[in-house]
Design an enzyme around this catalytic site. Structure first.
Site, PDB file in Angstrom:
ATOM      1  N   CYS A  56       0.857  -1.178   0.000  1.00 13.42           N
ATOM      2  CA  CYS A  56       0.000   0.000   0.000  1.00 13.42           C
ATOM      3  C   CYS A  56       0.900   1.237   0.000  1.00 13.42           C
ATOM      4  CB  CYS A  56      -0.904   0.001   1.230  1.00 13.42           C
ATOM      5  SG  CYS A  56      -1.873   1.517   1.416  1.00 13.42           S
ATOM      6  N   ASP A  63      -0.453  -5.771   0.247  1.00 13.00           N
ATOM      7  CA  ASP A  63      -1.710  -6.060  -0.431  1.00 13.00           C
ATOM      8  C   ASP A  63      -1.526  -7.395  -1.132  1.00 13.00           C
ATOM      9  OD1 ASP A  63      -3.190  -3.724   0.194  1.00 13.00           O
ATOM     10  OD2 ASP A  63      -2.156  -2.617  -1.380  1.00 13.00           O
TER      11      ASP A  63
END
Length: 146
Positions: A56, A63
């Site tokens: 992120c 992620d």
């Protein structure tokens, strides 16, 4: 692509080499291709990467996503070991999911120039929301899947 007796495809630098290291970033990764064995026929190739990771750009948290690449090759096919290393290079990449998936499409188009390509990235839920990004070439602006 030149062929030799020792190495059938001399243009491929990553396949068959145990010393191929993980690129530090997508910019440093090398996507390789080889001649399509059936260039006159339209056929689909599906490549699945169930353990994709990027970061992120705001929080730095990972992620996680499952990425599926479907494509109809033209003159070239993407070499899967180079694709594996390319996708793994995103582990240190800070970017929004939408940017990551669009960049993957862009880079694959440059590497193998397929007739058609579709990338579906299904990101793991964070904060109670799951996100999927689907990009296509040529762009048909399809309706979202049900």
């Amino acid at each position: 692509m030149k062929r030799t007796r020792k190495n059938k495809f001399t243009g491929l630098t990553l396949l068959g080499r145990s010393t191929a290291s993980l690129p530090a970033s997508p910019e440093q990764a090398k996507l390789e291709s080889f001649p399509n064995p059936n260039p006159r026929r339209d056929y689909w190739i599906r490549i699945e990467c169930p353990d994709f990771t990027s970061l992120c750009p705001v929080t730095g948290q990972p992620d996680f996503a499952a990425i599926t690449v479907d494509y109809v090759p033209d003159k070239l096919c993407v070499e899967t070991k180079s694709l594996k290393l390319y996708l793994a290079s995103y582990r240190n990449e800070h970017a929004f999911n939408e940017k990551v998936v669009n960049r993957i499409l862009h880079d694959l188009l440059r590497a193998c120039a397929p007739r058609k390509m579709r990338i579906h990235a299904k990101f793991a839920a964070r904060g109670g929301l799951a996100l999927s990004v689907i990009v296509e070439h040529p762009s048909n602006n399809p309706a979202p899947p049900v």
